[in-house]
Design an enzyme around this catalytic site. Structure first.
Site, mmCIF file in Angstrom:
data_model
loop_
_atom_site.group_PDB
_atom_site.id
_atom_site.type_symbol
_atom_site.label_atom_id
_atom_site.label_comp_id
_atom_site.label_asym_id
_atom_site.label_seq_id
_atom_site.Cartn_x
_atom_site.Cartn_y
_atom_site.Cartn_z
ATOM 1 N N LYS A 108 61.769 48.447 -1.766
ATOM 2 C CA LYS A 108 61.473 48.420 -3.198
ATOM 3 C C LYS A 108 62.604 47.688 -3.903
ATOM 4 O O LYS A 108 63.719 48.208 -4.022
ATOM 5 C CB LYS A 108 61.340 49.834 -3.785
ATOM 6 C CG LYS A 108 60.731 49.770 -5.187
ATOM 7 C CD LYS A 108 61.116 50.910 -6.092
ATOM 8 C CE LYS A 108 62.356 50.676 -6.906
ATOM 9 N NZ LYS A 108 62.335 49.556 -7.871
ATOM 10 N N GLY A 110 72.696 51.296 -5.187
ATOM 11 C CA GLY A 110 72.469 51.432 -6.630
ATOM 12 C C GLY A 110 73.498 52.361 -7.229
ATOM 13 O O GLY A 110 74.600 52.533 -6.688
ATOM 14 N N THR A 144 75.449 55.734 -8.744
ATOM 15 C CA THR A 144 75.758 57.070 -8.222
ATOM 16 C C THR A 144 74.773 58.131 -8.742
ATOM 17 O O THR A 144 74.296 58.951 -7.954
ATOM 18 C CB THR A 144 77.223 57.418 -8.543
ATOM 19 O OG1 THR A 144 78.043 56.471 -7.834
ATOM 20 C CG2 THR A 144 77.596 58.816 -8.105
ATOM 21 N N GLY A 190 71.685 57.809 -6.747
ATOM 22 C CA GLY A 190 71.991 58.214 -5.367
ATOM 23 C C GLY A 190 71.969 59.732 -5.208
ATOM 24 O O GLY A 190 71.449 60.264 -4.221
ATOM 25 N N GLU A 221 74.777 53.445 -0.874
ATOM 26 C CA GLU A 221 75.883 52.551 -1.282
ATOM 27 C C GLU A 221 75.891 52.574 -2.804
ATOM 28 O O GLU A 221 74.953 52.068 -3.431
ATOM 29 C CB GLU A 221 75.631 51.114 -0.798
ATOM 30 C CG GLU A 221 75.512 50.951 0.699
ATOM 31 C CD GLU A 221 76.808 51.188 1.448
ATOM 32 O OE1 GLU A 221 77.862 51.288 0.801
ATOM 33 O OE2 GLU A 221 76.740 51.299 2.677
HETATM 34 P P1 NAP Z 1 70.072 51.938 -10.266
HETATM 35 O O1 NAP Z 1 69.649 52.141 -11.650
HETATM 36 O O2 NAP Z 1 70.567 53.103 -9.493
HETATM 37 O O3 NAP Z 1 68.803 51.282 -9.517
HETATM 38 C C1 NAP Z 1 68.857 50.898 -8.182
HETATM 39 C C2 NAP Z 1 67.461 50.961 -7.596
HETATM 40 O O4 NAP Z 1 67.003 52.316 -7.634
HETATM 41 C C3 NAP Z 1 66.428 50.140 -8.378
HETATM 42 O O5 NAP Z 1 65.513 49.583 -7.464
HETATM 43 C C4 NAP Z 1 65.764 51.207 -9.234
HETATM 44 O O6 NAP Z 1 64.454 50.865 -9.648
HETATM 45 C C5 NAP Z 1 65.739 52.379 -8.277
HETATM 46 N N1 NAP Z 1 65.601 53.685 -8.911
HETATM 47 C C6 NAP Z 1 65.937 54.051 -10.176
HETATM 48 N N2 NAP Z 1 65.641 55.369 -10.377
HETATM 49 C C7 NAP Z 1 65.114 55.837 -9.213
HETATM 50 C C8 NAP Z 1 64.623 57.101 -8.780
HETATM 51 N N3 NAP Z 1 64.603 58.179 -9.578
HETATM 52 N N4 NAP Z 1 64.159 57.221 -7.516
HETATM 53 C C9 NAP Z 1 64.181 56.165 -6.675
HETATM 54 N N5 NAP Z 1 64.611 54.935 -7.029
HETATM 55 C C10 NAP Z 1 65.096 54.774 -8.284
HETATM 56 O O7 NAP Z 1 71.201 50.834 -10.133
HETATM 57 P P2 NAP Z 1 71.211 49.375 -10.775
HETATM 58 O O8 NAP Z 1 71.509 49.526 -12.213
HETATM 59 O O9 NAP Z 1 69.990 48.631 -10.353
HETATM 60 O O10 NAP Z 1 72.439 48.716 -10.003
HETATM 61 C C11 NAP Z 1 73.737 48.865 -10.397
HETATM 62 C C12 NAP Z 1 74.429 49.940 -9.582
HETATM 63 O O11 NAP Z 1 74.372 49.610 -8.196
HETATM 64 C C13 NAP Z 1 75.903 50.044 -9.908
HETATM 65 O O12 NAP Z 1 76.279 51.382 -9.983
HETATM 66 C C14 NAP Z 1 76.577 49.359 -8.706
HETATM 67 O O13 NAP Z 1 77.893 49.753 -8.479
HETATM 68 C C15 NAP Z 1 75.658 49.761 -7.610
HETATM 69 N N6 NAP Z 1 75.812 48.878 -6.449
HETATM 70 C C16 NAP Z 1 76.441 49.350 -5.342
HETATM 71 C C17 NAP Z 1 76.632 48.516 -4.240
HETATM 72 C C18 NAP Z 1 77.296 49.020 -2.989
HETATM 73 O O14 NAP Z 1 77.122 48.403 -1.953
HETATM 74 N N7 NAP Z 1 78.048 50.114 -3.038
HETATM 75 C C19 NAP Z 1 76.185 47.192 -4.273
HETATM 76 C C20 NAP Z 1 75.546 46.747 -5.426
HETATM 77 C C21 NAP Z 1 75.366 47.607 -6.507
HETATM 78 P P3 NAP Z 1 64.216 50.180 -11.097
HETATM 79 O O15 NAP Z 1 64.827 48.850 -11.006
HETATM 80 O O16 NAP Z 1 62.760 50.158 -11.231
HETATM 81 O O17 NAP Z 1 64.904 51.070 -12.084
#
Ligand code: NAP
Length: 497
Positions: free
Chosen positions: A191, A244, A246, A249, A267
């Protein structure tokens, strides 16, 4: 490719055919509901394509297909050397379409074209090729059991794996998930983030062309809160791999516990320390301190957002950093000279602006940038921004802003630098700069993060694992270690007659 101009890329963008349908059971299909939503270009705010909005019924169809593909053994029991050939062919096809894919990623994410051509697409090719080439060189184990017995310790695929990825590195995080999970024989449902589904959809068709059997890879765009949650709660999904934030997660861990205890690897976010001692190569450290935060507009999990500088050089070092920040002023992502593009959307740009206000309110001082710019472009641009006078209790030192905002702190002793670095809920990455290997190594060892650079930032390649300590996650992407997240250990104990 190197000498293309912004006009060349713009005209190529006009010709680009964009696929917005889901990829289920080996074919591009509309969502069963027929619903779509637009994805747009953060560089100018214009709509790029309509994308399928998959729901629960699409997910269930994909899981059924993925399970059938897994049970058939066509992929899961294929000889590793044959799986290798499919993955290597897939990498070659991606390489063949590198231009188109880089352009698509730039349009969908706002990443500068120089990054997508030189970083994102090549890294994706390398990840898939490397994982494919590695899989027939990984041996199982025979332990030292007593005479008359023989035991086998094998690594077997989990089964059906769901992968959920973010918008900041859509292509490379997708490759980090798909390459090891497919190489180890799983069926995978990806996804993508709602903002950035296009590159994953593009490469799914190429996987089929490379010979991946139908149902082994599915790509379902749709909302995280419903589609993503449904996948995470699904009783017939065995593994969940996530990159994504924390907070999301944490929810996924709960969903795993509420459903079938699917293996869940995360991650997550970061607030990484970048520690500079007075005896470092300060020119290089300053250039990299700026790059560590402003690369990808600060929308990088490992961004070195806390610059922690030895007090006696703070003023002169900040002059150098500020000088470097000038090279990161945002520009049109299709211009090969642009180093930093827009924020992903209006909401993220506002979040950055809000944090600038929060930092000022907390008593820190903006010494560079601090404003949104290029508003007449229709895109979402923010200046690279530097706060000095930060203490580590401030929100701008503790919270992940996910934008081009650097918080500068200072220290007097190595112990104090370590204490500040570790005073965070996160533990993803960091770096230390010193020409004294004893100091550098002592600090690197004491900072509780998954990846630490000495005299570099963002160092590493596919051969090393990547992941976080503390609330930056568990599990590891990249390297042979990533294979462990997608396999179960199985013991077979044989009594010899
Ligand atoms: P996010 O809001 O957590 O979203 C990540 C993914 O999760 C998206 O596909 C999102 O879908 C989905 N999602 C959201 N709510 C969900 C739920 N309740 N159940 C299942 N899936 C759900 O993060 P983001 O804003 O896209 O990305 C930024 C974050 O990613 C930052 O915190 C960054 O540090 C972290 N990140 C970490 C790494 C690593 O390797 N450690 C690498 C890159 C990014 P939608 O798009 O439809 O909301």
């Amino acid at each position: 490719m190197l000498d293309r101009t912004v006009t060349d890329w713009q005209s190529q963008a006009q010709q680009l055919k964009i696929e917005g349908r889901a990829f289920i059971n080996g074919r591009y299909v509309e969502a069963l509901s027929g619903q779509t939503w637009p994805t747009s270009n953060p560089g100018d705010g214009r709509e790029l394509a309509d994308v399928a909005v998959c729901g629960i019924e699409d997910a269930d169809l994909a899981v059924k297909g993925a399970r059938a593909a897994f049970e058939s053994g066509d992929w899961s029991r294929m000889a590793p050397m044959d799986r290798k050939m499919v993955l290597v062919r897939w990498a070659e096809l991606i390489e063949k379409h590198a231009d188109e894919l880089a352009l698509l990623e730039t349009l969908d994410v706002g990443k500068p074209i120089s990054d997508t051509t030189h970083v994102d697409v090549p890294a994706t090719v390398r990840t898939i090729r490397w994982s494919g080439e590695a899989i027939d060189k990984v041996y199982d184990e025979i332990p030292p059991t007593p005479a008359g017995t023989l035991a086998l310790i094998q690594r077997l695929p989990l089964g059906v794996v769901a992968a959920i990825v973010p918008w900041n590195f859509p292509l490379s995080t997708t490759a980090w998930k798909l390459a090891p999970s497919l190489a180890t024989g799983n069926s995978v449902i990806l996804k993508p983030a709602s903002n950035t589904p296009l590159s994953a959809l593009f490469i799914a068709g190429l996987a089929s062309e490379a010979g991946l059997p139908d149902g082994v890879l599915q790509v379902l765009p749709g909302p995280g809160g419903s589609l993503g949650k449904h996948l995470a709660l699904h009783m017939d999904i065995d593994g969940l791999t996530f990159t994504g934030s924390t907070p999301v997660g944490k929810m996924l861990m709960e969903y795993s516990g509420q459903s079938n205890l699917k293996r869940t690897f995360l991650e997550l976010g970061g607030k990484s320390p970048n520690i500079v001692f007075a005896d470092a190569n300060l020119e290089k450290a300053a250039a990299m301190a700026a790059a560590a935060v402003f690369y990808n507009g600060g929308q990088t999990c490992t961004a070195g957002t806390r610059l922690i500088v030895e007090e006696k050089i703070q003023d002169s070092f900040l002059e150098l950093v500020t000088e470097n920040a000038k090279g990161w002023m945002p520009g049109n992502p299709l211009d090969p000279a642009t180093a930093m593009g827009p924020m992903i959307d209006a909401g993220q740009c506002k979040t950055v602006a809000d944090y600038v206000d929060i930092g000022r309110g907390e008593g820190a001082e903006i010494i560079f940038g601090g404003s949104q710019v290029m508003q007449d472009s229709g895109g979402y641009y923010h200046e690279p921004s530097i706060f000095s006078g930060v203490n580590n209790a401030m929100r701008i030192a503790q919270e992940e802003i996910f934008g081009p905002v650097m918080s500068v702190l200072s220290f007097k002793t190595a112990e104090e630098a370590i204490q500040i670095a570790n005073d965070s809920i996160y533990g993803l990455a960091g770096a230390v700069w010193s020409n004294n290997i004893n100091t550098a190594h002592k600090v690197a060892e004491a900072v509780r993060v998954g990846t630490m650079g000495i005299n570099n930032y963002f160092g590493g390649d596919i051969t090393v694992p990547f992941g976080g300590f503390k609330q930056s996650g568990n599990g590891r992407d990249k390297s042979i270690h990533a294979f462990h997240d997608y396999t179960e250990l199985k013991t077979t104990w044989i009594e010899l007659m």
